[in-house]
Scaffold this motif. Structure first.
Motif, mmCIF file in Angstrom:
data_model
loop_
_atom_site.group_PDB
_atom_site.id
_atom_site.type_symbol
_atom_site.label_atom_id
_atom_site.label_comp_id
_atom_site.label_asym_id
_atom_site.label_seq_id
_atom_site.Cartn_x
_atom_site.Cartn_y
_atom_site.Cartn_z
ATOM 1 N N ASP A 21 0.859 -1.183 0.000
ATOM 2 C CA ASP A 21 0.000 0.000 0.000
ATOM 3 C C ASP A 21 0.895 1.233 0.000
ATOM 4 N N ILE A 22 0.291 2.395 -0.240
ATOM 5 C CA ILE A 22 1.023 3.658 -0.226
ATOM 6 C C ILE A 22 0.208 4.675 0.570
ATOM 7 N N VAL A 23 0.835 5.239 1.584
ATOM 8 C CA VAL A 23 0.202 6.295 2.368
ATOM 9 C C VAL A 23 0.674 7.621 1.801
ATOM 10 N N GLU A 24 -0.265 8.389 1.255
ATOM 11 C CA GLU A 24 0.089 9.642 0.602
ATOM 12 C C GLU A 24 0.342 10.737 1.641
ATOM 13 N N TRP A 25 1.485 11.374 1.539
ATOM 14 C CA TRP A 25 1.841 12.497 2.393
ATOM 15 C C TRP A 25 2.928 13.273 1.675
ATOM 16 N N GLU A 26 3.498 14.281 2.325
ATOM 17 C CA GLU A 26 4.564 15.034 1.676
ATOM 18 C C GLU A 26 5.651 14.108 1.156
ATOM 19 N N THR A 27 6.032 13.132 2.003
ATOM 20 C CA THR A 27 6.910 12.050 1.568
ATOM 21 C C THR A 27 6.076 10.780 1.576
ATOM 22 N N PRO A 28 5.705 10.247 0.422
ATOM 23 C CA PRO A 28 4.857 9.049 0.390
ATOM 24 C C PRO A 28 5.500 7.901 1.174
ATOM 25 N N THR A 37 11.208 10.828 -3.694
ATOM 26 C CA THR A 37 11.680 10.252 -2.430
ATOM 27 C C THR A 37 10.498 9.641 -1.680
ATOM 28 N N CYS A 38 10.705 8.417 -1.179
ATOM 29 C CA CYS A 38 9.665 7.701 -0.440
ATOM 30 C C CYS A 38 10.227 7.178 0.875
ATOM 31 N N LYS A 39 9.354 7.082 1.861
ATOM 32 C CA LYS A 39 9.693 6.439 3.131
ATOM 33 C C LYS A 39 9.246 4.995 3.040
ATOM 34 N N LEU A 40 10.124 4.070 3.428
ATOM 35 C CA LEU A 40 9.810 2.650 3.347
ATOM 36 C C LEU A 40 9.550 2.104 4.738
ATOM 37 N N GLY A 41 8.335 1.602 4.950
ATOM 38 C CA GLY A 41 7.954 1.086 6.256
ATOM 39 C C GLY A 41 7.224 -0.233 6.149
ATOM 40 N N SER A 42 6.947 -0.788 7.318
ATOM 41 C CA SER A 42 6.333 -2.111 7.385
ATOM 42 C C SER A 42 4.849 -2.021 7.726
ATOM 43 N N ARG A 43 4.203 -3.166 7.730
ATOM 44 C CA ARG A 43 2.801 -3.235 8.131
ATOM 45 C C ARG A 43 2.636 -3.626 9.599
ATOM 46 N N THR A 44 3.721 -3.580 10.389
ATOM 47 C CA THR A 44 3.569 -3.824 11.824
ATOM 48 C C THR A 44 2.994 -2.582 12.493
ATOM 49 N N CYS A 45 2.626 -2.722 13.771
ATOM 50 C CA CYS A 45 2.052 -1.597 14.514
ATOM 51 C C CYS A 45 3.120 -0.694 15.113
ATOM 52 N N LEU A 46 4.395 -1.068 14.998
ATOM 53 C CA LEU A 46 5.479 -0.271 15.564
ATOM 54 C C LEU A 46 5.693 0.969 14.705
ATOM 55 N N ALA A 47 5.434 2.148 15.273
ATOM 56 C CA ALA A 47 5.546 3.388 14.507
ATOM 57 C C ALA A 47 6.938 3.577 13.922
ATOM 58 N N ARG A 106 8.281 6.533 -9.063
ATOM 59 C CA ARG A 106 7.765 6.046 -7.783
ATOM 60 C C ARG A 106 7.252 4.613 -7.908
ATOM 61 N N PRO A 107 7.671 3.717 -6.994
ATOM 62 C CA PRO A 107 7.118 2.360 -6.992
ATOM 63 C C PRO A 107 5.610 2.388 -6.763
ATOM 64 N N GLU A 108 4.926 1.397 -7.319
ATOM 65 C CA GLU A 108 3.485 1.301 -7.164
ATOM 66 C C GLU A 108 3.119 0.035 -6.399
ATOM 67 N N ILE A 109 1.885 -0.047 -5.961
ATOM 68 C CA ILE A 109 1.410 -1.230 -5.251
ATOM 69 C C ILE A 109 1.616 -2.459 -6.148
#
Length: 375
Positions: A254-261, A297-307, A319-322
């Motif tokens: 998934d992609i969360v849209e923000w200043e840095t996706p 530029t994108c931020k790469l994160g996981s689907r865990t609950c750890l912020a 930009r990579p896509e789903i």
């Protein structure tokens, strides 16, 4: 199967690159007569132990289970070091290991009745109290207050009866120059003991297979030590064996849209690549750049609950896509041995990229692997 057919997330170990590293290490052994051991704490993929054994003398362990794995799957020499051992562990280690290093005189004496009646060769780990690194304090055994190794002020005037070796481990991802500096300190502080032992273990942290590493300097030092003190020299690298020999392939969910996706991946720093958070470490990502270096530029994160389960920020031409796959490099070391199932995250598959380009699925984990770690 082909790489594209692998299910994500997956650790993929490159057999060709692994063997190239082993060939370099094998040459160091051949040129010097030293013994090089696989440090299993960094890389324990026993599927490739037969290949490793073709080039190296054996394995070293940080505890009983690793020692058992080395004995069962590697063959050759089997060494172990731990800051402390239980009586039950010591009894078993003395049947499967040829060398055991102790972190203190009290541990040596506590288990004397066990090791003294076995054929095992014992050694003491020393702390030269000389740091040569600044970037990775968490991995600095010579940091102030370190619990690792015996300081000169705590060392007895004479080697305890039966001690045949000394063990030194102070480096982390370093060239030969810090080893030279460290050994000069060891000679000044522990020089008289070097004439009384049969073997010297120079530990790990040697980046021997990294481009630019000065192997000539390393080989000269090893030969000098052996000629001067008439000892057998051991090295126990982990990272150098599987350096740049593995990949971690993950998919954008998934992609969360923000200043840095923010790209939400099926891979996790916290669960699948813990060094990213612990060191911290920025893993190289294929076809990417530093933040701002490329178009997006994108931020790469996981689907865990750890912020804070963030791998980092990377830039891309497009930009990579789903559904797109990302390939992190240099992911064979300190990944499979440190991963976990926090949040019930599935463990990644383990696969082997053969020299002919075909991929072999080595291991697939499922819910059972998660549940059986719990109660």
């Amino acid at each position: 199967m082909k790489i594209e057919e692998l299910k994500t997330p997956v650790y993929l170990v490159d057999e060709k690159k692994l063997e190239e590293n082993l060939q370099i290490l094998g040459e160091v052994q051949q040129n010097t007569g030293c013994r090089i051991l696989l440090a299993q704490k960094a890389f324990s993929m026993y599927k490739v132990y037969p290949l490793i054994r073709k080039y190296l003398a054996g394995a070293t362990a940080s505890g009983l289970y690793e020692a058992r794995l080395g004995a069962e799957e590697m063959g050759g020499e089997n060494h172990v070091f731990s800051p402390a051992y239980t009586e039950a562990e010591m009894k078993e280690l003395c049947t499967i290991c040829g060398h055991i290093s102790f972190n203190s005189i009290s541990q040596l004496e506590k288990h004397r009745k066990i090791w003294e009646t076995s054929p095992v060769s014992v050694g003491l780990r020393v702390n030269p109290e000389h740091s040569t690194q600044e970037d990775h304090e968490i991995y600095d055994p010579c940091a102030p207050g370190s619990r690792l190794g015996i300081r000169l002020s705590q060392f007895p005037r004479e080697l305890p009866r039966g001690v045949e070796g000394l063990h030194i481990h102070t480096l982390c991802e370093q060239d030969a120059a810090p080893l030279i500096e460290t050994f000069e300190t060891v000679e000044k502080k522990f020089g008289k003991y070097l004439h009384q032992i049969k073997w010297l273990n120079l530990g790990g942290g040697h980046h021997i297979t990294k481009p630019g590493y000065d192997r000539e300097v390393l080989e000269t030092l090893i030969c000098r030590i052996q000629d001067t003190y008439k000892v057998k020299v051991y090295l126990e690298p982990g990272e150098a064996i599987a350096l740049d020999a593995g990949y971690f392939i993950t998919e954008v969910m998934d992609i969360v849209e923000w200043e840095t996706p923010a790209l939400i991946l099926d891979g996790s720093a916290a669960c699948h690549m813990p060094d990213v958070l612990e060191m911290p470490y920025r893993p190289p990502l294929r076809n990417s750049g530093l933040p701002g270096e490329r178009a997006v530029t994108c931020k790469l994160g996981s689907r865990t609950c750890l912020a804070g389960d963030i791998i980092g920020e990377y830039s891309f031409d497009v930009r990579p896509e789903i559904g797109d796959r990302l390939v992190f490099e240099d992911m064979a070391i300190y990944t499979m041995v440190k991963n976990n199932t926090f949040n019930g995250m599935p463990l990644p598959d383990i696969a082997l990229l053969r020299k002919n380009g075909e991929c072999e699925l080595v291991r697939r984990f499922d819910y059972k692997d998660f549940k059986e770690r719990l109660s």
